[in-house]
Scaffold this motif. Structure first.
Motif, PDB file in Angstrom:
ATOM      1  N   VAL A  99      17.710  24.873   8.220  1.00 23.92           N
ATOM      2  CA  VAL A  99      16.331  23.400   7.705  1.00 23.92           C
ATOM      3  C   VAL A  99      15.485  25.086   7.100  1.00 23.92           C
ATOM      4  CG1 VAL A  99      14.469  21.716   8.047  1.00 23.92           C
ATOM      5  CG2 VAL A  99      16.628  22.244   9.741  1.00 23.92           C
ATOM      6  N   GLU A 100      14.596  23.973   5.859  1.00 22.02           N
ATOM      7  CA  GLU A 100      14.045  24.979   5.366  1.00 22.02           C
ATOM      8  C   GLU A 100      13.190  23.805   3.998  1.00 22.02           C
ATOM      9  OE1 GLU A 100      14.518  28.083   0.871  1.00 22.02           O
ATOM     10  OE2 GLU A 100      16.071  27.824   2.565  1.00 22.02           O
ATOM     11  N   SER A 101      12.022  24.449   4.109  1.00 20.41           N
ATOM     12  CA  SER A 101      11.316  23.524   3.543  1.00 20.41           C
ATOM     13  C   SER A 101      10.585  24.872   2.581  1.00 20.41           C
ATOM     14  CB  SER A 101       9.528  23.386   4.260  1.00 20.41           C
ATOM     15  OG  SER A 101       8.496  24.138   4.587  1.00 20.41           O
ATOM     16  N   GLN A 102       9.583  24.229   0.855  1.00 19.11           N
ATOM     17  CA  GLN A 102       8.747  24.653   0.284  1.00 19.11           C
ATOM     18  C   GLN A 102       7.536  24.043  -0.159  1.00 19.11           C
ATOM     19  OE1 GLN A 102       9.990  24.131  -4.266  1.00 19.11           O
ATOM     20  NE2 GLN A 102       7.694  24.534  -4.615  1.00 19.11           N
ATOM     21  N   LEU A 110      11.496  29.347   6.496  1.00 19.61           N
ATOM     22  CA  LEU A 110      13.218  28.710   6.876  1.00 19.61           C
ATOM     23  C   LEU A 110      12.842  28.909   7.967  1.00 19.61           C
ATOM     24  CD1 LEU A 110      13.410  30.682   3.912  1.00 19.61           C
ATOM     25  CD2 LEU A 110      15.382  31.412   4.774  1.00 19.61           C
ATOM     26  N   LEU A 111      13.884  27.552   8.634  1.00 19.17           N
ATOM     27  CA  LEU A 111      13.550  27.901  10.332  1.00 19.17           C
ATOM     28  C   LEU A 111      14.307  27.979  11.367  1.00 19.17           C
ATOM     29  CD1 LEU A 111      11.442  24.286  10.352  1.00 19.17           C
ATOM     30  CD2 LEU A 111      10.517  26.196  10.507  1.00 19.17           C
ATOM     31  N   PHE A 112      13.737  28.920  12.401  1.00 22.33           N
ATOM     32  CA  PHE A 112      15.731  29.467  12.799  1.00 22.33           C
ATOM     33  C   PHE A 112      15.569  28.845  14.340  1.00 22.33           C
ATOM     34  CE2 PHE A 112      16.198  32.397   9.541  1.00 22.33           C
ATOM     35  CZ  PHE A 112      17.008  31.911   9.209  1.00 22.33           C
ATOM     36  N   VAL A 156      15.836  19.653  -0.958  1.00 21.12           N
ATOM     37  CA  VAL A 156      16.817  18.538  -0.822  1.00 21.12           C
ATOM     38  C   VAL A 156      19.089  18.606   0.071  1.00 21.12           C
ATOM     39  CG1 VAL A 156      19.423  17.152  -2.173  1.00 21.12           C
ATOM     40  CG2 VAL A 156      16.893  17.451  -3.165  1.00 21.12           C
ATOM     41  N   GLY A 157      18.730  18.525   1.240  1.00 23.17           N
ATOM     42  CA  GLY A 157      19.720  18.207   1.864  1.00 23.17           C
ATOM     43  C   GLY A 157      19.365  19.781   3.373  1.00 23.17           C
ATOM     44  N   GLU A 162      18.999  16.194   8.673  1.00 27.06           N
ATOM     45  CA  GLU A 162      20.197  16.640   7.840  1.00 27.06           C
ATOM     46  C   GLU A 162      21.097  17.739   7.806  1.00 27.06           C
ATOM     47  OE1 GLU A 162      17.672  14.511   3.185  1.00 27.06           O
ATOM     48  OE2 GLU A 162      17.362  15.899   3.437  1.00 27.06           O
ATOM     49  N   CYS A 163      20.420  19.158   8.162  1.00 22.40           N
ATOM     50  CA  CYS A 163      20.899  20.030   8.072  1.00 22.40           C
ATOM     51  C   CYS A 163      20.800  20.395  10.119  1.00 22.40           C
ATOM     52  CB  CYS A 163      20.221  20.653   7.007  1.00 22.40           C
ATOM     53  SG  CYS A 163      20.698  23.070   7.046  1.00 22.40           S
ATOM     54  N   GLU A 164      21.587  21.427  10.178  1.00 20.64           N
ATOM     55  CA  GLU A 164      20.662  22.316  11.174  1.00 20.64           C
ATOM     56  C   GLU A 164      20.138  23.411  11.197  1.00 20.64           C
ATOM     57  OE1 GLU A 164      21.805  20.495  14.845  1.00 20.64           O
ATOM     58  OE2 GLU A 164      22.793  19.128  13.940  1.00 20.64           O
TER      59      GLU A 164
END
Length: 200
Positions: A99-102, A110-112, A156-157, A162-164
């Motif tokens: 999972v990532e955001s701008q 970036l998330l972990f 996106v995505g 949408e994403c783990e």
């Protein structure tokens, strides 16, 4: 999760349903609006409704670390974070999809997943322009505003659902723990482990 018909309260409630502890921050300055700051973060819908009824345009802050089950790498290209990340990936391999955001400032979050042991916050320790937001820290979530006039947004995505959220690579955790050498692009000054690091 960022449908244009949804309010910031609606989105904060959806984050809370993921188990993410959130709280309101100044719309652009991003200082916490509640006493105790990120320590007041919660998943309680009644409290979130009370806060966002009072501050309808508040940015959504996410408490990182054990309480929300995740930590973030904050990549700031203005301070060389993109170059540092490129170097780290050339040495250790590409970061996993996660999972990532701008950010509103043009950076990346970036998330972990939280690894089950303390993740200290740090500023530039693992590479110039790369901060770690773990236990004792917070980040701002989409679609909060930024003082630049832009918004935070999920790639996106790669938004929640949408994403783990990936597990952090072992080499990254070793750098964060201080048990492995850090990038030579790191500055000489580093944050004290365990120190609370604010957003921004």
């Amino acid at each position: 999760m960022t449908d244009c018909t949804m309010t910031l309260l609606d989105i904060a409630l959806e984050y809370a349903q993921l188990g993410w502890q959130v709280f309101p921050c100044h719309p652009t300055g991003h200082q916490p609006l509640v006493k105790r700051g990120f320590y007041a973060a919660t998943t309680d819908p009644d409290m979130l409704k009370s806060w966002w009824t009072r501050w309808r345009d508040a940015a959504i802050g996410l408490r990182t670390g054990k309480q929300s089950g995740l930590f973030a790498m904050d990549i700031d290209p203005r301070n060389g974070g993109d170059v540092s990340l490129e170097y780290l990936e050339s040495e250790h391999g590409a970061m996993p999809d996660t999972v990532e955001s701008q950010t509103g400032g043009g950076g990346r979050h970036l998330l972990f997943t939280w690894p089950g042991r303390p993740v200290p916050c740090s500023v530039g320790r693992i590479g110039s322009g790369i901060d770690v937001k773990g236990d004792g820290g917070y980040i701002i979530l989409p679609p909060s505003d930024h003082e630049s006039g832009r918004q935070y947004c999920w790639l996106v995505g790669q938004g929640p659902g949408e994403c783990e959220i990936a597990e952090a690579p072992a080499w990254l955790l070793e750098m964060i723990d201080g048990t492995a050498p850090c990038s030579p692009t790191s500055p000489d000054t580093v944050a004290v482990e365990g120190e609370d690091i604010p957003e921004g």
